[in-house]
Design an enzyme around this catalytic site. Sequence first.
Site, PDB file in Angstrom:
ATOM      1  N   GLN A  29      -2.049   2.047  10.199  1.00 31.05           N
ATOM      2  CA  GLN A  29      -0.594   2.317   9.452  1.00 31.05           C
ATOM      3  C   GLN A  29       0.489   2.577  10.223  1.00 31.05           C
ATOM      4  O   GLN A  29       1.518   2.647  10.137  1.00 31.05           O
ATOM      5  CB  GLN A  29      -0.610   2.798   7.659  1.00 31.05           C
ATOM      6  CG  GLN A  29      -1.389   2.152   7.025  1.00 31.05           C
ATOM      7  CD  GLN A  29      -2.831   2.783   6.849  1.00 31.05           C
ATOM      8  OE1 GLN A  29      -3.564   2.735   7.741  1.00 31.05           O
ATOM      9  NE2 GLN A  29      -3.613   2.305   5.820  1.00 31.05           N
ATOM     10  N   ASN A  58      -5.013  12.690   0.618  1.00 25.58           N
ATOM     11  CA  ASN A  58      -4.320  11.779   0.985  1.00 25.58           C
ATOM     12  C   ASN A  58      -5.403  11.298   2.506  1.00 25.58           C
ATOM     13  O   ASN A  58      -6.517  10.971   2.283  1.00 25.58           O
ATOM     14  CB  ASN A  58      -3.311  12.910   2.246  1.00 25.58           C
ATOM     15  CG  ASN A  58      -2.378  12.047   2.146  1.00 25.58           C
ATOM     16  OD1 ASN A  58      -1.782  10.519   2.033  1.00 25.58           O
ATOM     17  ND2 ASN A  58      -1.999  11.832   3.979  1.00 25.58           N
ATOM     18  N   LYS A  59      -4.503   9.879   2.913  1.00 25.13           N
ATOM     19  CA  LYS A  59      -5.140   9.352   3.562  1.00 25.13           C
ATOM     20  C   LYS A  59      -6.250   9.942   4.470  1.00 25.13           C
ATOM     21  O   LYS A  59      -6.221  11.361   5.029  1.00 25.13           O
ATOM     22  CB  LYS A  59      -4.308   9.178   5.158  1.00 25.13           C
ATOM     23  CG  LYS A  59      -4.903   7.419   6.572  1.00 25.13           C
ATOM     24  CD  LYS A  59      -5.476   6.416   5.451  1.00 25.13           C
ATOM     25  CE  LYS A  59      -4.596   5.354   4.272  1.00 25.13           C
ATOM     26  NZ  LYS A  59      -6.101   5.134   3.927  1.00 25.13           N
ATOM     27  N   ARG A 102      -7.095  -0.386  -6.713  1.00 27.04           N
ATOM     28  CA  ARG A 102      -7.819   0.283  -6.178  1.00 27.04           C
ATOM     29  C   ARG A 102      -7.446   1.693  -7.104  1.00 27.04           C
ATOM     30  O   ARG A 102      -6.833   2.060  -7.804  1.00 27.04           O
ATOM     31  CB  ARG A 102      -6.756   0.799  -5.206  1.00 27.04           C
ATOM     32  CG  ARG A 102      -6.137  -0.604  -4.520  1.00 27.04           C
ATOM     33  CD  ARG A 102      -5.905  -0.772  -2.667  1.00 27.04           C
ATOM     34  NE  ARG A 102      -6.479   0.381  -1.636  1.00 27.04           N
ATOM     35  CZ  ARG A 102      -5.536   1.007  -0.377  1.00 27.04           C
ATOM     36  NH1 ARG A 102      -4.370   0.694  -0.945  1.00 27.04           N
ATOM     37  NH2 ARG A 102      -6.212   2.254  -0.455  1.00 27.04           N
ATOM     38  N   ARG A 157       1.071  -0.896   0.192  1.00 27.57           N
ATOM     39  CA  ARG A 157       0.087   0.416   0.197  1.00 27.57           C
ATOM     40  C   ARG A 157       0.964   1.396   0.250  1.00 27.57           C
ATOM     41  O   ARG A 157       1.964   0.985  -0.059  1.00 27.57           O
ATOM     42  CB  ARG A 157      -0.915   0.097   0.957  1.00 27.57           C
ATOM     43  CG  ARG A 157      -0.349  -0.624   2.827  1.00 27.57           C
ATOM     44  CD  ARG A 157       0.633  -0.038   3.441  1.00 27.57           C
ATOM     45  NE  ARG A 157       0.022   1.101   3.223  1.00 27.57           N
ATOM     46  CZ  ARG A 157       1.308   2.165   3.790  1.00 27.57           C
ATOM     47  NH1 ARG A 157       2.174   2.135   3.981  1.00 27.57           N
ATOM     48  NH2 ARG A 157       1.060   3.685   3.904  1.00 27.57           N
ATOM     49  N   ALA A 214       0.668   5.370  -2.564  1.00 32.19           N
ATOM     50  CA  ALA A 214       1.003   5.734  -3.577  1.00 32.19           C
ATOM     51  C   ALA A 214       1.741   5.026  -4.670  1.00 32.19           C
ATOM     52  O   ALA A 214       1.867   3.891  -5.558  1.00 32.19           O
ATOM     53  CB  ALA A 214       0.390   6.741  -4.093  1.00 32.19           C
ATOM     54  N   ASP A 242      -2.140  10.688  -2.254  1.00 28.31           N
ATOM     55  CA  ASP A 242      -2.175  10.039  -3.260  1.00 28.31           C
ATOM     56  C   ASP A 242      -2.748  10.481  -4.642  1.00 28.31           C
ATOM     57  O   ASP A 242      -2.372   9.814  -5.651  1.00 28.31           O
ATOM     58  CB  ASP A 242      -3.889   8.780  -2.646  1.00 28.31           C
ATOM     59  CG  ASP A 242      -3.308   8.193  -1.421  1.00 28.31           C
ATOM     60  OD1 ASP A 242      -2.215   8.085   0.128  1.00 28.31           O
ATOM     61  OD2 ASP A 242      -2.707   6.847  -1.242  1.00 28.31           O
TER      62      ASP A 242
END
Length: 352
Positions: free
Chosen positions: A202, A253-254, A98, A55, A57, A243
Amino acid sequence: METSANLDLHPDHAVVWHDEKLYLLDQRVLPVETRFVVCEDVAATAKSIRDMVVRGAPAIGVTAAYGVVLAARERFHAAPTGWRDGLSADLDLLAASRPTAVNLFWALQRMRRLLERLDQLDPVPALLAEAQRIHVEDIAANHAMGELGAALIKAPTDVITHCNAGALATGGYGTALGVVRSAHRAGKIGRVYADETRPWLQGTRLTAWELQQSGIPVTVQADNVAASLMARGGIGWVIVGADRIAANGDVCNKIGTYALAVLARHHGVGFMVAAPTSTVDMNIASGADIPIEQRAADEVLACGGTSLGPEGVDAHNPVFDVTPASLVDYIVTERGVVDRPDAEKIRRLMQG
Ligand code: MRU
């Protein structure tokens, strides 16, 4: 196929091409278990991306490039003169793994462009060389960003990071954690506060492991601690990866990154995004158009395999969010730094 292949256990070795196979350090189980998943075909590669074995990007992009090599090899062995038939479906399979990180589509596009130029019989050597170039270039970009981002940090400070934008999430060295590594070497980082990053953790599992391995002081905190930590003082920067960055500088992003950006602006803390230009999507005008991956409800309702919520309850689980460009102080890329990003500055960066 899963194995405990005898490869070096190092954050820089999350994606390894070895012995004509693709080895992926299994990020679902780190750091409690250390094992590699071996991909020998495109289906296993796509599944590994979908299931989050790999995982982050840039790492997804590098993996997809190697996936194309595996796909072409299978097709070539099955039909040495008709290997192109079906290859397009293999690329589609990888593209469907994804939806949000644009590096996946960027890498596939680069492999596709090479495929169009290939006229030799066996496509594998040229495709492998291109995948390895994508991999090596990503590492080089991270080192360049590390230096550029570190130069923005003027005084020693503690920082907050979110998710894992480190070696594990890239070809090696890391984007946000690449900046942290370079700044730490320059004596500018006191401590990294790593948000745990629910629901996949993460931060707790990957960022904490990676920084600990590198001897960089790290403290894990629940995601909702950031506001009080900033209010207390001592945090100079929030440093995150991305990402996908839209043409106007909006940063995807996350999930939780947007909240950090709002908090940073409120508390006068710098907000830095480190991402290679392969993360910039000039076909997307603003963050509103970025497809946000929604994952299963049970990722939120369970923890460590134990179900926590009442049976039958629903959960909202978007795994990325968009930070408006107006909340971003710097976007650091391998081509240079964009301060207070907007459409014109991003256009100039990408043209240059
Ligand atoms: O769902 P993940 O773990 O793939 O999300 C990763 C992130 O959001 C990272 O911050 C981003 O990809 C940047 S990685 C250098």
